[in-house]
Design a protein around this motif. Structure first.
Motif, PDB file in Angstrom:
ATOM      1  N   ILE A 278     -10.445   5.989  -3.689  1.00 55.78           N
ATOM      2  CA  ILE A 278     -10.486   7.447  -3.775  1.00 55.78           C
ATOM      3  C   ILE A 278     -11.542   7.991  -2.827  1.00 55.78           C
ATOM      4  O   ILE A 278     -12.690   7.521  -2.832  1.00 55.78           O
TER       5      ILE A 278
ATOM      6  N   SER B 279      -7.054   1.255  -6.740  1.00 55.22           N
ATOM      7  CA  SER B 279      -6.992   2.524  -6.004  1.00 55.22           C
ATOM      8  C   SER B 279      -8.320   2.832  -5.325  1.00 55.22           C
ATOM      9  O   SER B 279      -9.385   2.600  -5.897  1.00 55.22           O
TER      10      SER B 279
ATOM     11  N   TRP C 195     -10.994  -3.452  -0.962  1.00 56.67           N
ATOM     12  CA  TRP C 195     -10.680  -2.393  -0.008  1.00 56.67           C
ATOM     13  C   TRP C 195     -11.608  -2.526   1.195  1.00 56.67           C
ATOM     14  O   TRP C 195     -12.840  -2.596   1.045  1.00 56.67           O
TER      15      TRP C 195
ATOM     16  N   ARG D  75      -3.140  -3.300  -9.794  1.00 55.80           N
ATOM     17  CA  ARG D  75      -3.289  -2.050  -9.054  1.00 55.80           C
ATOM     18  C   ARG D  75      -4.755  -1.697  -8.813  1.00 55.80           C
ATOM     19  O   ARG D  75      -5.567  -1.730  -9.736  1.00 55.80           O
TER      20      ARG D  75
ATOM     21  N   GLN E 288       0.853  -1.186   0.000  1.00 52.17           N
ATOM     22  CA  GLN E 288       0.000   0.000   0.000  1.00 52.17           C
ATOM     23  C   GLN E 288       0.885   1.231   0.000  1.00 52.17           C
ATOM     24  O   GLN E 288       1.964   1.226   0.588  1.00 52.17           O
ATOM     25  N   SER E 289       0.413   2.283  -0.639  1.00 56.27           N
ATOM     26  CA  SER E 289       1.268   3.440  -0.938  1.00 56.27           C
ATOM     27  C   SER E 289       1.791   4.139   0.315  1.00 56.27           C
ATOM     28  O   SER E 289       2.905   4.642   0.309  1.00 56.27           O
TER      29      SER E 289
ATOM     30  N   GLU F  81      -3.435   3.781  -2.718  1.00 55.12           N
ATOM     31  CA  GLU F  81      -3.107   2.851  -3.786  1.00 55.12           C
ATOM     32  C   GLU F  81      -2.653   1.509  -3.235  1.00 55.12           C
ATOM     33  O   GLU F  81      -1.983   1.436  -2.206  1.00 55.12           O
ATOM     34  N   CYS F  82      -3.005   0.453  -3.956  1.00 50.14           N
ATOM     35  CA  CYS F  82      -2.659  -0.911  -3.559  1.00 50.14           C
ATOM     36  C   CYS F  82      -2.119  -1.646  -4.781  1.00 50.14           C
ATOM     37  O   CYS F  82      -2.703  -1.564  -5.871  1.00 50.14           O
TER      38      CYS F  82
ATOM     39  N   CYS G 120      -6.063  -3.181   2.126  1.00 54.53           N
ATOM     40  CA  CYS G 120      -6.276  -3.733   0.803  1.00 54.53           C
ATOM     41  C   CYS G 120      -5.991  -5.226   0.862  1.00 54.53           C
ATOM     42  O   CYS G 120      -5.155  -5.677   1.665  1.00 54.53           O
TER      43      CYS G 120
ATOM     44  N   ARG H 151      -9.608   0.611 -11.167  1.00 60.63           N
ATOM     45  CA  ARG H 151      -8.703  -0.511 -11.464  1.00 60.63           C
ATOM     46  C   ARG H 151      -8.430  -0.504 -12.961  1.00 60.63           C
ATOM     47  O   ARG H 151      -9.158  -1.087 -13.744  1.00 60.63           O
TER      48      ARG H 151
ATOM     49  N   PHE I  87      -6.133   9.780  -2.372  1.00 64.97           N
ATOM     50  CA  PHE I  87      -5.917   8.567  -3.158  1.00 64.97           C
ATOM     51  C   PHE I  87      -5.126   7.569  -2.310  1.00 64.97           C
ATOM     52  O   PHE I  87      -4.054   7.890  -1.801  1.00 64.97           O
TER      53      PHE I  87
END
Lengths: 109, 113
Positions: B77, B75, B34, B73, B6-7, B22-23, B91, B68, B20
């Motif tokens: 939001i 995401s 998620w 990836r 994860q980001s 991200e995964c 995630c 997606r 945002f």
């Protein structure tokens, strides 16, 4: 609707046993069990499928009673490493799981 | 080793900001999820995706959207962050179907002030 887990928390001494229950109001196809240690991601323990098959992971085992829509997780001869929060996830069909609220387990020396 | 990343581990945002999360997974899994985790409520599904560009609402999709564009990836939001979206976001990914274990990322603790 989320499955209901009981108890919400349990404290054990090393070597003691405990049972965690997971009940659903829906007919179930599969039940997953995960353990999450503090500050870490949940980690998979086992999956039980419709059919009442019992599974085991070290000294942790589980059963699945599809008629009662209920699963139980058995912690036998608990070790310090068993501490964490246990979650059941249930599935009626399809790709998604619905998780219970979790059961916090603390094993003391 | 399966890896879901994860980001960010920690994120602090202001009310009204667009956020945002991200995964990324490296196991070529079809399904990605998620969840948000809150004390006593366990893991609640926000959205999931079973293929590129495909998505389905979970149990608590309000206030969230997902994207997606590539298989690896997924995401999440938050269009306009609110304080009640302060939570741990996890995630997960898995092969298609519910007979396979889900692999979880380390989580992002989001605080909205």
């Amino acid at each position: 609707q989320q499955p209901v887990q009981s108890p919400q928390a349990v404290i054990l001494r090393e070597g003691e046993d405990a049972v965690i229950n997971c009940s659903s109001s829906k007919a179930l196809y599969s039940v997953h069990w995960y353990r999450q240690k503090h500050g870490e991601a949940p980690v998979f323990l086992m999956i039980l499928l419709k059919g009442g098959e019992q599974k085991g992971h070290d000294k942790i085992s589980a059963s699945f009673n599809e008629k009662k829509q209920q699963s139980s997780l058995y912690l036998t001869a608990s070790q310090l490493s068993y501490s964490g929060t246990y979650f059941c996830g249930t599935s009626a069909a399809g790709n998604k799981l619905t998780f219970g609220g979790g059961t916090r387990v603390l094993v003391k020396p | 080793d399966v890896k879901v990343t994860q980001s960010s581990r920690y994120l602090v945002k202001r009310t009204g900001e667009k956020v945002f999360l991200e995964c990324v997974q490296d196991m070529d899994h079809e399904n990605m999820f998620w969840y948000r985790q809150d004390p006593g409520l366990g893991l609640r599904l926000i959205y999931f995706s079973y293929d590129v560009k495909m998505k389905e609402k979970g149990d608590i999709p309000e206030g969230y959207s997902v994207s997606r564009e590539k298989k690896e990836r997924f995401s999440l939001i938050l269009e306009s962050a609110s304080t009640n979206q302060t939570s741990m976001y996890l995630c997960a990914s898995t092969t298609s179907g519910t007979v396979y274990e889900q692999y979880f990322g380390p989580g992002t603790r989001l605080t909205v002030t």
